[in-house]
Design a protein around this motif. Structure first.
Motif, PDB file in Angstrom:
ATOM      1  N   VAL A   1       0.842  -1.203   0.000  1.00 21.08           N
ATOM      2  CA  VAL A   1       0.000   0.000   0.000  1.00 21.08           C
ATOM      3  C   VAL A   1       0.871   1.244   0.000  1.00 21.08           C
ATOM      4  O   VAL A   1       0.640   2.185  -0.777  1.00 21.08           O
ATOM      5  CB  VAL A   1      -0.963   0.015   1.213  1.00 21.08           C
ATOM      6  CG1 VAL A   1      -1.672   1.342   1.344  1.00 21.08           C
ATOM      7  CG2 VAL A   1      -1.963  -1.124   1.112  1.00 21.08           C
ATOM      8  N   LYS A   2       1.876   1.257   0.846  1.00 23.25           N
ATOM      9  CA  LYS A   2       2.755   2.421   0.945  1.00 23.25           C
ATOM     10  C   LYS A   2       3.493   2.664  -0.366  1.00 23.25           C
ATOM     11  O   LYS A   2       3.568   3.800  -0.853  1.00 23.25           O
ATOM     12  CB  LYS A   2       3.753   2.221   2.086  1.00 23.25           C
ATOM     13  CG  LYS A   2       4.626   3.420   2.338  1.00 23.25           C
ATOM     14  CD  LYS A   2       5.538   3.202   3.535  1.00 23.25           C
ATOM     15  CE  LYS A   2       6.396   4.419   3.792  1.00 23.25           C
ATOM     16  NZ  LYS A   2       7.269   4.240   4.948  1.00 23.25           N
ATOM     17  N   ARG A   3       4.025   1.609  -0.965  1.00 24.08           N
ATOM     18  CA  ARG A   3       4.753   1.750  -2.227  1.00 24.08           C
ATOM     19  C   ARG A   3       3.831   2.244  -3.336  1.00 24.08           C
ATOM     20  O   ARG A   3       4.196   3.117  -4.124  1.00 24.08           O
ATOM     21  CB  ARG A   3       5.401   0.428  -2.611  1.00 24.08           C
ATOM     22  CG  ARG A   3       6.398   0.603  -3.768  1.00 24.08           C
ATOM     23  CD  ARG A   3       7.178  -0.643  -4.025  1.00 24.08           C
ATOM     24  NE  ARG A   3       6.335  -1.548  -4.800  1.00 24.08           N
ATOM     25  CZ  ARG A   3       6.531  -2.838  -4.891  1.00 24.08           C
ATOM     26  NH1 ARG A   3       7.503  -3.402  -4.236  1.00 24.08           N
ATOM     27  NH2 ARG A   3       5.742  -3.583  -5.624  1.00 24.08           N
ATOM     28  N   GLN A   4       2.609   1.689  -3.378  1.00 26.38           N
ATOM     29  CA  GLN A   4       1.670   2.110  -4.411  1.00 26.38           C
ATOM     30  C   GLN A   4       1.307   3.584  -4.226  1.00 26.38           C
ATOM     31  O   GLN A   4       1.248   4.340  -5.191  1.00 26.38           O
ATOM     32  CB  GLN A   4       0.416   1.235  -4.372  1.00 26.38           C
ATOM     33  CG  GLN A   4      -0.491   1.431  -5.561  1.00 26.38           C
ATOM     34  CD  GLN A   4      -1.663   0.470  -5.545  1.00 26.38           C
ATOM     35  OE1 GLN A   4      -2.418   0.433  -4.580  1.00 26.38           O
ATOM     36  NE2 GLN A   4      -1.821  -0.298  -6.600  1.00 26.38           N
ATOM     37  N   TRP A   5       1.107   4.009  -2.996  1.00 27.40           N
ATOM     38  CA  TRP A   5       0.749   5.397  -2.720  1.00 27.40           C
ATOM     39  C   TRP A   5       1.877   6.347  -3.120  1.00 27.40           C
ATOM     40  O   TRP A   5       1.650   7.375  -3.746  1.00 27.40           O
ATOM     41  CB  TRP A   5       0.402   5.577  -1.239  1.00 27.40           C
ATOM     42  CG  TRP A   5       0.154   7.006  -0.902  1.00 27.40           C
ATOM     43  CD1 TRP A   5       0.974   7.834  -0.203  1.00 27.40           C
ATOM     44  CD2 TRP A   5      -0.976   7.787  -1.268  1.00 27.40           C
ATOM     45  NE1 TRP A   5       0.420   9.080  -0.111  1.00 27.40           N
ATOM     46  CE2 TRP A   5      -0.778   9.085  -0.750  1.00 27.40           C
ATOM     47  CE3 TRP A   5      -2.139   7.527  -1.992  1.00 27.40           C
ATOM     48  CZ2 TRP A   5      -1.695  10.116  -0.930  1.00 27.40           C
ATOM     49  CZ3 TRP A   5      -3.054   8.553  -2.163  1.00 27.40           C
ATOM     50  CH2 TRP A   5      -2.833   9.827  -1.642  1.00 27.40           C
ATOM     51  N   LEU A   6       3.101   6.001  -2.765  1.00 32.14           N
ATOM     52  CA  LEU A   6       4.236   6.861  -3.073  1.00 32.14           C
ATOM     53  C   LEU A   6       4.479   6.973  -4.579  1.00 32.14           C
ATOM     54  O   LEU A   6       4.984   7.985  -5.057  1.00 32.14           O
ATOM     55  CB  LEU A   6       5.503   6.346  -2.365  1.00 32.14           C
ATOM     56  CG  LEU A   6       5.489   6.467  -0.849  1.00 32.14           C
ATOM     57  CD1 LEU A   6       6.710   5.770  -0.242  1.00 32.14           C
ATOM     58  CD2 LEU A   6       5.431   7.927  -0.413  1.00 32.14           C
ATOM     59  N   ASP A   7       4.105   5.960  -5.328  1.00 31.81           N
ATOM     60  CA  ASP A   7       4.313   5.919  -6.769  1.00 31.81           C
ATOM     61  C   ASP A   7       3.139   6.504  -7.556  1.00 31.81           C
ATOM     62  O   ASP A   7       3.260   6.784  -8.743  1.00 31.81           O
ATOM     63  CB  ASP A   7       4.539   4.452  -7.176  1.00 31.81           C
ATOM     64  CG  ASP A   7       5.195   4.308  -8.523  1.00 31.81           C
ATOM     65  OD1 ASP A   7       6.086   5.111  -8.845  1.00 31.81           O
ATOM     66  OD2 ASP A   7       4.810   3.372  -9.257  1.00 31.81           O
TER      67      ASP A   7
END
Length: 117
Positions: free
Chosen positions: A7-13
């Motif tokens: 979730v965090k990686r998807q949000w940051l990207d």
């Protein structure tokens, strides 16, 4: 990869891979259509409404196809899926969590204002 990290990686990207106005507008229509169809699919399956379930799957597929087609117009694309399970998780996360957060946090409006046609 743990779900929280995904979730965090998807949000940051997300803002990097959603910059074209066309893609942003398509997501504004296609994501709610996917969520509604996904909800309808669960209800249809629970109620044994098989035709409604098939129609829900068709709407979900059309929504994802439309979004995927518009992602091809982005200068930067999301990283490829590592496999079918990761694809399913990332797609559901984008539709149910990441895009709604992006829209309601003001990210969509900001990206639309900054977008080059």
């Amino acid at each position: 990869m743990p779900l929280v990290q995904l979730v965090k990686r998807q949000w940051l990207d997300y803002s990097r891979t959603h910059r074209s106005r066309r893609n942003l507008l398509v997501h504004l229509i296609a994501v709610p259509a996917f969520v509604a169809a996904n909800t309808a699919l669960v209800a249809a399956l629970l109620l044994g409404m098989w035709i409604a379930a098939i129609l829900s799957l068709a709407v979900m597929a059309a929504s994802l196809g439309w979004q995927g087609r518009c992602h091809r117009g982005e200068s930067e694309r999301p990283e490829p899926f590592a496999g079918p399970a990761e694809a399913m998780v990332r797609i559901l996360l984008e539709q149910w969590v990441t895009f709604p957060c992006f829209a309601f946090s003001g990210g969509w409006t900001r990206a639309f204002r900054e977008a080059l046609c």
